[in-house]
Design a protein around this motif. Structure first.
Motif, PDB file in Angstrom:
ATOM      1  N   TYR A  38       0.799  -0.695  -0.154  1.00  0.00           N
ATOM      2  CA  TYR A  38      -0.024  -0.063  -0.158  1.00  0.00           C
ATOM      3  C   TYR A  38       1.019   0.791   0.437  1.00  0.00           C
ATOM      4  CZ  TYR A  38      -2.682  -3.285   2.342  1.00  0.00           C
ATOM      5  OH  TYR A  38      -3.678  -4.365   2.899  1.00  0.00           O
TER       6      TYR A  38
ATOM      7  N   LEU B  98      -4.938   6.431   1.621  1.00  0.00           N
ATOM      8  CA  LEU B  98      -4.662   5.279   0.560  1.00  0.00           C
ATOM      9  C   LEU B  98      -4.705   6.155  -0.749  1.00  0.00           C
ATOM     10  CD1 LEU B  98      -3.690   2.623   0.325  1.00  0.00           C
ATOM     11  CD2 LEU B  98      -6.213   1.841  -0.857  1.00  0.00           C
TER      12      LEU B  98
ATOM     13  N   TYR C 281      -3.063   0.511  -3.703  1.00  0.00           N
ATOM     14  CA  TYR C 281      -2.075  -0.777  -2.947  1.00  0.00           C
ATOM     15  C   TYR C 281      -2.768  -1.842  -4.611  1.00  0.00           C
ATOM     16  CZ  TYR C 281      -7.319  -2.263  -3.429  1.00  0.00           C
ATOM     17  OH  TYR C 281      -8.669  -3.000  -3.463  1.00  0.00           O
TER      18      TYR C 281
ATOM     19  N   LEU D  97      -6.036  -8.389   2.860  1.00  0.00           N
ATOM     20  CA  LEU D  97      -6.570  -7.425   3.063  1.00  0.00           C
ATOM     21  C   LEU D  97      -7.426  -6.788   4.557  1.00  0.00           C
ATOM     22  CD1 LEU D  97      -8.673  -6.088   0.150  1.00  0.00           C
ATOM     23  CD2 LEU D  97      -6.679  -4.844   1.139  1.00  0.00           C
ATOM     24  N   THR D  98      -7.262  -8.039   5.339  1.00  0.00           N
ATOM     25  CA  THR D  98      -8.159  -7.896   6.521  1.00  0.00           C
ATOM     26  C   THR D  98      -7.374  -7.940   7.627  1.00  0.00           C
ATOM     27  OG1 THR D  98      -9.102 -10.455   6.171  1.00  0.00           O
ATOM     28  CG2 THR D  98     -10.590  -8.227   5.981  1.00  0.00           C
ATOM     29  N   TYR D  99      -6.177  -8.265   7.648  1.00  0.00           N
ATOM     30  CA  TYR D  99      -4.911  -8.262   7.974  1.00  0.00           C
ATOM     31  C   TYR D  99      -4.374  -7.151   8.593  1.00  0.00           C
ATOM     32  CZ  TYR D  99      -4.857 -13.854   7.013  1.00  0.00           C
ATOM     33  OH  TYR D  99      -5.041 -15.000   6.563  1.00  0.00           O
ATOM     34  N   GLU D 100      -3.641  -8.103   9.517  1.00  0.00           N
ATOM     35  CA  GLU D 100      -2.751  -6.538   9.903  1.00  0.00           C
ATOM     36  C   GLU D 100      -2.140  -5.820   8.867  1.00  0.00           C
ATOM     37  OE1 GLU D 100      -1.617  -8.798  13.222  1.00  0.00           O
ATOM     38  OE2 GLU D 100       0.645  -7.194  13.230  1.00  0.00           O
ATOM     39  N   GLN D 101      -1.649  -4.948   8.683  1.00  0.00           N
ATOM     40  CA  GLN D 101      -0.539  -4.029   7.996  1.00  0.00           C
ATOM     41  C   GLN D 101       0.621  -3.597   8.498  1.00  0.00           C
ATOM     42  OE1 GLN D 101      -2.105  -0.819   5.706  1.00  0.00           O
ATOM     43  NE2 GLN D 101      -3.540  -1.852   5.167  1.00  0.00           N
TER      44      GLN D 101
ATOM     45  N   PHE E  45      -9.018  -2.213  14.153  1.00  0.00           N
ATOM     46  CA  PHE E  45      -7.145  -1.772  14.461  1.00  0.00           C
ATOM     47  C   PHE E  45      -7.071  -0.331  15.148  1.00  0.00           C
ATOM     48  CE2 PHE E  45      -6.190  -5.822  11.833  1.00  0.00           C
ATOM     49  CZ  PHE E  45      -7.448  -5.106  10.882  1.00  0.00           C
TER      50      PHE E  45
ATOM     51  N   TYR F  39      -3.658   1.823  15.814  1.00  0.00           N
ATOM     52  CA  TYR F  39      -2.152   1.825  16.514  1.00  0.00           C
ATOM     53  C   TYR F  39      -1.396   2.742  16.202  1.00  0.00           C
ATOM     54  CZ  TYR F  39      -2.411  -1.709  11.891  1.00  0.00           C
ATOM     55  OH  TYR F  39      -2.643  -1.929  10.754  1.00  0.00           O
TER      56      TYR F  39
END
Lengths: 112, 113
Positions: A33, A45, A48, A97-101, B34, B36
């Motif tokens: 991204y 954003l 990506y 996409l739904t995982y932590e970045q 989330f 951060y």
């Protein structure tokens, strides 16, 4: 720490010149991204990628293009930089996409 | 469309005091949520996440957050703040499927002695 590097870390350029920012990862994550961060706007954003040569637009994609020819590299290009593109640019990666970045350290770009 | 609101732009707390940062979201179904943290001059680091199950989630650095479906909230808490917690905090969400994260505009936390 996730293996994400951004280059350059700082850049000053003139209006109308092309600029390319590079994001490099060593984690073999599928998604990459590009965000820009501006005071009062949080992170927005730009584009990506969900695989080599597979990209999609984000919220603020006008004036930016991207390319991903290898899993590990994601390039952001400003074809003709404008002062409104002065910002801090962050690259991020994730397995899905739904995982932590995981975020890179950022590139501070100033367009004069 | 999904969105995230962090009502507080800037919060100041005394060292040792408790902390609660607010996050409200707009989305019909249960989102993935989330928190951060961004220290000055750094990238973002994940504090914690909620996907499903227990609505109280524990994160790193002593932080926790509670998902309240009826209030569309996912507030971040810490019982005793340390000076090193001074940073900017971002709430983010995505829904299941194929949409990227949407971030709130952030809350800047200052810690005073």
């Amino acid at each position: 720490d996730a293996g994400i590097t951004q280059s350059p870390r700082h850049k000053v350029t003139e209006t109308g010149t092309p600029v390319t920012l590079r994001c490099h990862q060593t984690e073999n994550h599928r998604y990459m991204y590009w965000y820009r961060q501006d005071p009062g706007h949080g992170l927005r954003l730009i584009h990506y990628s969900y695989g080599v040569k597979d990209t999609d637009k984000g919220e603020v994609s006008d004036g930016y293009s991207v390319s991903r020819s290898k899993t590990e590299d994601f390039l952001l290009t400003l074809e003709s930089a404008t002062s409104s593109q002065t910002s801090v640019y962050f690259c991020a990666i994730s397995e899905g996409l739904t995982y932590e970045q995981y975020f890179g350290p950022g590139t501070r770009l100033t367009v004069t | 469309a999904q969105s995230v609101t962090q009502p507080d732009i800037h919060i100041t707390v005394s060292e040792g005091a408790s902390l609660e940062l607010r996050c409200n979201y707009s989305y019909g179904a249960t989102p993935y949520l989330f928190w951060y943290v961004q220290s000055p001059g750094q990238g973002l680091q994940l504090l914690l996440k909620y996907f499903s199950g227990d609505t109280l989630v524990q994160g790193i650095k002593g932080f926790e957050a509670e998902f309240k479906r009826s209030q569309f909230s996912f507030n971040l808490r810490k019982p005793s703040v340390h000076w090193s917690d001074a940073a900017e905090y971002f709430c983010a969400l995505t829904r299941s499927g194929n949409t990227p994260l949407v971030f709130g505009k952030g809350t800047r936390l200052s810690v005073i002695a």
